[in-house]
Design a protein around this motif. Structure first.
Motif, PDB file in Angstrom:
ATOM      1  N   PRO A 134       0.915  -1.251   0.027  1.00 33.26           N
ATOM      2  CA  PRO A 134      -0.042  -0.112  -0.222  1.00 33.26           C
ATOM      3  C   PRO A 134       0.801   1.287   0.250  1.00 33.26           C
ATOM      4  O   PRO A 134       0.144   2.232  -0.119  1.00 33.26           O
ATOM      5  CB  PRO A 134      -0.759   0.088   1.193  1.00 33.26           C
ATOM      6  CG  PRO A 134       0.016  -1.034   2.182  1.00 33.26           C
ATOM      7  CD  PRO A 134       0.549  -2.135   1.237  1.00 33.26           C
ATOM      8  N   GLU A 135       2.323   1.071   0.174  1.00 34.74           N
ATOM      9  CA  GLU A 135       2.985   2.288   0.194  1.00 34.74           C
ATOM     10  C   GLU A 135       3.374   2.764  -1.140  1.00 34.74           C
ATOM     11  O   GLU A 135       3.990   3.852  -1.545  1.00 34.74           O
ATOM     12  CB  GLU A 135       4.232   2.035   0.725  1.00 34.74           C
ATOM     13  CG  GLU A 135       5.210   1.302   0.011  1.00 34.74           C
ATOM     14  CD  GLU A 135       5.088  -0.221   0.051  1.00 34.74           C
ATOM     15  OE1 GLU A 135       5.895  -1.110  -0.402  1.00 34.74           O
ATOM     16  OE2 GLU A 135       4.102  -0.612   0.836  1.00 34.74           O
ATOM     17  N   SER A 136       3.096   2.116  -2.154  1.00 35.91           N
ATOM     18  CA  SER A 136       3.411   2.506  -3.583  1.00 35.91           C
ATOM     19  C   SER A 136       2.584   3.419  -3.976  1.00 35.91           C
ATOM     20  O   SER A 136       1.540   3.863  -3.666  1.00 35.91           O
ATOM     21  CB  SER A 136       3.533   1.335  -4.462  1.00 35.91           C
ATOM     22  OG  SER A 136       2.181   0.675  -4.618  1.00 35.91           O
ATOM     23  N   GLY A 137       2.984   4.500  -5.146  1.00 32.11           N
ATOM     24  CA  GLY A 137       2.139   5.342  -5.554  1.00 32.11           C
ATOM     25  C   GLY A 137       2.659   6.655  -5.100  1.00 32.11           C
ATOM     26  O   GLY A 137       3.704   6.610  -4.366  1.00 32.11           O
ATOM     27  N   PRO A 138       2.389   7.739  -5.964  1.00 25.71           N
ATOM     28  CA  PRO A 138       3.030   9.156  -5.499  1.00 25.71           C
ATOM     29  C   PRO A 138       2.980   9.529  -4.086  1.00 25.71           C
ATOM     30  O   PRO A 138       1.644   9.178  -3.566  1.00 25.71           O
ATOM     31  CB  PRO A 138       2.272  10.032  -6.493  1.00 25.71           C
ATOM     32  CG  PRO A 138       1.046   9.390  -6.891  1.00 25.71           C
ATOM     33  CD  PRO A 138       1.183   8.073  -6.740  1.00 25.71           C
ATOM     34  N   GLY A 139       3.734  10.235  -3.527  1.00 22.43           N
ATOM     35  CA  GLY A 139       3.810  10.741  -2.121  1.00 22.43           C
ATOM     36  C   GLY A 139       4.957  11.401  -1.903  1.00 22.43           C
ATOM     37  O   GLY A 139       5.775  11.312  -2.752  1.00 22.43           O
ATOM     38  N   PRO A 140       5.236  11.956  -0.586  1.00 21.46           N
ATOM     39  CA  PRO A 140       6.431  12.506  -0.001  1.00 21.46           C
ATOM     40  C   PRO A 140       7.550  11.309  -0.361  1.00 21.46           C
ATOM     41  O   PRO A 140       7.683  10.218  -0.224  1.00 21.46           O
ATOM     42  CB  PRO A 140       6.174  12.626   1.293  1.00 21.46           C
ATOM     43  CG  PRO A 140       4.825  12.346   1.446  1.00 21.46           C
ATOM     44  CD  PRO A 140       4.067  11.843   0.497  1.00 21.46           C
ATOM     45  N   VAL A 141       8.662  12.162  -0.978  1.00 18.82           N
ATOM     46  CA  VAL A 141      10.033  11.272  -1.129  1.00 18.82           C
ATOM     47  C   VAL A 141      10.654  11.482  -0.047  1.00 18.82           C
ATOM     48  O   VAL A 141      11.082  12.283   0.709  1.00 18.82           O
ATOM     49  CB  VAL A 141      10.643  11.905  -2.451  1.00 18.82           C
ATOM     50  CG1 VAL A 141      11.910  11.388  -2.576  1.00 18.82           C
ATOM     51  CG2 VAL A 141       9.982  12.023  -3.599  1.00 18.82           C
ATOM     52  N   ASP A 142      11.109   9.930   0.271  1.00 19.68           N
ATOM     53  CA  ASP A 142      11.841   9.867   1.570  1.00 19.68           C
ATOM     54  C   ASP A 142      13.273  10.307   1.445  1.00 19.68           C
ATOM     55  O   ASP A 142      14.033   9.898   0.284  1.00 19.68           O
ATOM     56  CB  ASP A 142      11.983   8.294   2.172  1.00 19.68           C
ATOM     57  CG  ASP A 142      10.694   7.727   2.443  1.00 19.68           C
ATOM     58  OD1 ASP A 142       9.844   8.602   3.007  1.00 19.68           O
ATOM     59  OD2 ASP A 142      10.152   6.597   2.418  1.00 19.68           O
ATOM     60  N   GLU A 143      13.878  11.091   2.146  1.00 20.83           N
ATOM     61  CA  GLU A 143      15.215  11.460   2.257  1.00 20.83           C
ATOM     62  C   GLU A 143      15.992  10.521   2.727  1.00 20.83           C
ATOM     63  O   GLU A 143      15.660   9.686   3.695  1.00 20.83           O
ATOM     64  CB  GLU A 143      15.168  12.916   3.010  1.00 20.83           C
ATOM     65  CG  GLU A 143      14.290  13.946   2.738  1.00 20.83           C
ATOM     66  CD  GLU A 143      14.423  15.309   3.966  1.00 20.83           C
ATOM     67  OE1 GLU A 143      15.473  15.698   4.009  1.00 20.83           O
ATOM     68  OE2 GLU A 143      13.317  15.507   4.312  1.00 20.83           O
ATOM     69  N   PRO A 144      17.502  10.525   2.176  1.00 20.11           N
ATOM     70  CA  PRO A 144      18.423   9.638   2.782  1.00 20.11           C
ATOM     71  C   PRO A 144      18.493  10.099   4.390  1.00 20.11           C
ATOM     72  O   PRO A 144      18.581  11.126   4.579  1.00 20.11           O
ATOM     73  CB  PRO A 144      19.529  10.122   2.134  1.00 20.11           C
ATOM     74  CG  PRO A 144      19.081  10.614   0.832  1.00 20.11           C
ATOM     75  CD  PRO A 144      17.880  11.453   1.110  1.00 20.11           C
ATOM     76  N   VAL A 145      18.723   8.974   5.338  1.00 19.38           N
ATOM     77  CA  VAL A 145      18.717   9.332   6.742  1.00 19.38           C
ATOM     78  C   VAL A 145      20.254   8.973   7.044  1.00 19.38           C
ATOM     79  O   VAL A 145      20.680   7.913   6.944  1.00 19.38           O
ATOM     80  CB  VAL A 145      17.822   8.178   7.486  1.00 19.38           C
ATOM     81  CG1 VAL A 145      18.094   8.433   8.977  1.00 19.38           C
ATOM     82  CG2 VAL A 145      16.323   8.560   6.991  1.00 19.38           C
ATOM     83  N   GLY A 146      20.763  10.026   7.592  1.00 18.57           N
ATOM     84  CA  GLY A 146      22.149   9.670   7.932  1.00 18.57           C
ATOM     85  C   GLY A 146      22.419   8.872   9.207  1.00 18.57           C
ATOM     86  O   GLY A 146      21.560   8.532  10.136  1.00 18.57           O
ATOM     87  N   GLU A 147      23.735   8.459   9.318  1.00 15.94           N
ATOM     88  CA  GLU A 147      23.907   7.510  10.472  1.00 15.94           C
ATOM     89  C   GLU A 147      24.318   8.310  11.691  1.00 15.94           C
ATOM     90  O   GLU A 147      24.998   9.407  11.715  1.00 15.94           O
ATOM     91  CB  GLU A 147      25.349   6.926  10.050  1.00 15.94           C
ATOM     92  CG  GLU A 147      25.839   5.806  11.146  1.00 15.94           C
ATOM     93  CD  GLU A 147      24.852   4.660  11.257  1.00 15.94           C
ATOM     94  OE1 GLU A 147      24.823   3.977  12.348  1.00 15.94           O
ATOM     95  OE2 GLU A 147      24.200   4.192  10.161  1.00 15.94           O
ATOM     96  N   VAL A 148      23.461   8.032  12.593  1.00 22.36           N
ATOM     97  CA  VAL A 148      23.501   8.681  14.082  1.00 22.36           C
ATOM     98  C   VAL A 148      23.771   7.519  14.920  1.00 22.36           C
ATOM     99  O   VAL A 148      23.138   6.495  14.934  1.00 22.36           O
ATOM    100  CB  VAL A 148      22.196   9.402  14.436  1.00 22.36           C
ATOM    101  CG1 VAL A 148      22.112   9.978  15.833  1.00 22.36           C
ATOM    102  CG2 VAL A 148      22.082  10.476  13.574  1.00 22.36           C
ATOM    103  N   GLU A 149      24.662   7.674  16.028  1.00 22.42           N
ATOM    104  CA  GLU A 149      25.040   6.688  16.941  1.00 22.42           C
ATOM    105  C   GLU A 149      23.885   6.610  17.660  1.00 22.42           C
ATOM    106  O   GLU A 149      23.146   7.335  18.182  1.00 22.42           O
ATOM    107  CB  GLU A 149      26.334   7.452  17.724  1.00 22.42           C
ATOM    108  CG  GLU A 149      27.078   6.309  18.393  1.00 22.42           C
ATOM    109  CD  GLU A 149      26.551   5.798  19.669  1.00 22.42           C
ATOM    110  OE1 GLU A 149      26.479   4.485  20.175  1.00 22.42           O
ATOM    111  OE2 GLU A 149      25.696   6.490  20.297  1.00 22.42           O
ATOM    112  N   THR A 150      23.665   5.148  18.068  1.00 23.43           N
ATOM    113  CA  THR A 150      22.496   4.858  18.804  1.00 23.43           C
ATOM    114  C   THR A 150      22.323   5.841  19.966  1.00 23.43           C
ATOM    115  O   THR A 150      21.109   6.148  20.450  1.00 23.43           O
ATOM    116  CB  THR A 150      22.597   3.458  19.105  1.00 23.43           C
ATOM    117  OG1 THR A 150      22.667   2.494  17.985  1.00 23.43           O
ATOM    118  CG2 THR A 150      21.340   2.961  19.919  1.00 23.43           C
TER     119      THR A 150
END
Length: 510
Positions: free
Chosen positions: A242-258
């Motif tokens: 159900p996530e397919s189709g047009p919508g907000p584009v996900d940005e790359p998520v940077g690595e953050v220490e836990t």
């Protein structure tokens, strides 16, 4: 609080709330059959006094152009009491509203069932309740405004079955009439128990609203419940979810220490559910409590709309959870009310995880916390409604897990989920709290780790921290929620339910 000094008649309330000129009555003349002369005289006097032919008026009208069916009590007709003729009128109107597929709004005001007709009138409360149950089973809204007074069999039937229930300020609302209590027990009933405000404080009704505010409340509620999002665009392939189709584009998520992510999630200025709704929701109607005498400030329950996507909203409220009053079992009982509402209203359920942990106390144990977690998990896995979960901040322990099972899981970049706070895990394994950062990494609690494990479907980036860009972050998150809810609303529910419980069966780490 003093009782309202002015009681609006049924027609006054209709004129106040409905669009001008939109009222059309549905009522046929009442039929009584053979009745005693004294009762016939009472009925004639009531007609002259009230200007109505019975204690309820039914019909249809419009709220800001939206068609609704209406049931309105008239107190000046024998104290609004419900006899067989009034019950028959109510049932006919409810069934017509159901057949025509329109929302139903009730404004009862009554001392209860009609004593002149005895038990035959009393048992008609069953017919009224059954008709309302059928209306709700058809996925149609039932909204209730309790007026002063609403007691007895009316409160114990059509007065207590609303999806949303609010009451007039200062109204006498309850089951037992105070005069009856005093006659039976020889002492007065406490003045402060059967009031709108006290019922709100105990989670029995959703709000206290002046008559002048009802039209606006109904408009907001109907704008949510009747919203229908557009179907998302074409799927990208036969296996697309159900996530397919047009919508907000996900940005790359940077690595953050836990451990850095954990500390960021704990910032007191991090946006919670209230700011999310304020900035991102198009309409919100707050609800209150379980409807059964319990409310917990650690959980926010509401009807909400993100764009054109409606939902029942269940959010763990970081502002309502304090060290002296952490989220208790009552919060999960409230959540389970919200789950039932989503099914009855036929709209998606959105749960939001943001908790430092549920209560660890004798009161929580005696309140059945473990059982409520188990029942929430079972209800969500099998729920007959589409489900979306948002991991917004801290996700600590069983209280967080209880809201996780969903068809789709979205997470803020620095959100996390763990069986215990990392300090608690460190205490178990290392007998100190100094190893908390190490335990957080080892337990793979970050949103990024959970995405890799298949628990989280989508991560919303923070720039670099939601607390530093609260409004922009909430708008960005709201756009994602709108798209996800719209996709779920158009998905095949049986297919969603078939895989919901299996999606969390991740393979063990290599």
């Amino acid at each position: 609080m003093p009782r309202p000094s002015v009681r609006l008649s049924a027609r006054d309330l209709i004129d106040l709330v409905l669009d001008d000129g939109s009222w059309a009555g549905w009522d046929a003349p009442p039929v009584y059959g053979a009745i005693a002369a004294s009762y016939a005289a009472d009925l004639e006097a009531a007609r002259e006094k009230s200007g109505s032919d019975e204690s309820v008026l039914t019909g249809e009208g419009r709220i800001h152009g939206r068609r609704i069916a209406v049931l309105v009590g008239e107190f000046s007709f024998l104290a609004g009491s419900i006899g067989q003729a009034a019950a028959t009128r109510l049932v006919a109107a409810i069934e017509r509203a159901t057949a025509e597929g329109i929302p139903l709004v009730a404004a009862p005001v009554s001392g209860g069932t009609r004593m002149q007709e005895g038990t035959p009138a009393f048992v008609h409360m069953i017919r009224i309740s059954a008709a309302i149950a059928a209306h709700k089973s058809a996925g149609l809204p039932y909204l209730v405004y309790l007026r002063n007074p609403t007691t007895g069999g009316v409160m114990a039937s059509w007065g207590s079955l609303g999806h949303v229930t609010v009451a007039e300020p200062g109204a006498l609302v309850g089951f037992l009439g105070p005069r009856v209590f005093e006659a039976l027990y020889g002492k007065p009933f406490p003045d402060d128990v059967q009031t709108s405000e006290n019922l709100y404080a105990h989670g029995i009704i959703d709000g206290v609203v002046e008559p002048a505010g009802i039209a606006a409340l109904l408009d907001r509620t109907l704008s949510i419940l009747l919203a229908r999002p557009a179907e998302p665009g074409p799927k990208s392939g036969p296996e697309s979810g159900p996530e397919s189709g047009p919508g907000p584009v996900d940005e790359p998520v940077g690595e953050v220490e836990t451990w850095d992510a954990v500390l960021r999630s704990r910032r007191p200025d991090r946006p919670g559910v209230r700011r999310l709704l304020r900035y991102a929701a198009s309409d919100v109607v707050p609800l209150n409590g379980t409807g059964q005498g319990e409310a917990d400030p650690g959980l926010m329950i509401a009807l909400a709309r993100f764009g054109d996507s409606p939902c029942v909203f269940l959010g763990q409220d970081r502002r309502g959870q304090t060290s002296d009053r952490p989220m208790g079992p009552g919060a999960l009982r409230e959540a389970r009310r919200g789950m039932r509402l989503a099914v009855e209203l036929g709209i998606p359920l959105l749960t939001v995880i943001d908790t430092p942990g549920a209560a660890l106390s004798p009161e929580a144990e005696e309140g059945g916390l473990a059982g409520e977690i188990a029942r929430s998990l079972a209800d969500l896995v099998s729920l007959e409604a589409p489900t979306l979960c948002l991991m917004l901040g801290q996700g600590n322990g069983g209280g967080a897990l209880a809201l996780l099972p969903a068809d789709r899981v979205v997470a803020a970049q620095h959100a996390w989920l763990s069986p215990l706070p990392p300090e608690g895990a460190s205490a178990i394994v290392h007998r100190d709290t100094e190893h908390a950062p190490e335990m957080a990494r080892a337990q793979r609690i970050r949103a990024l780790d959970l995405q890799a494990a298949g628990v989280v479907d989508r991560i919303v980036a923070e720039h670099p921290d939601a607390a530093d860009e609260a409004e922009a972050f909430c708008h960005r998150l709201g756009a994602v929620l709108e798209h996800e809810l719209a996709a779920l609303a158009h998905a095949d529910l049986s297919a969603l339910r078939a895989v919901r419980s299996l999606r969390f069966a991740t393979p063990p780490p290599a």
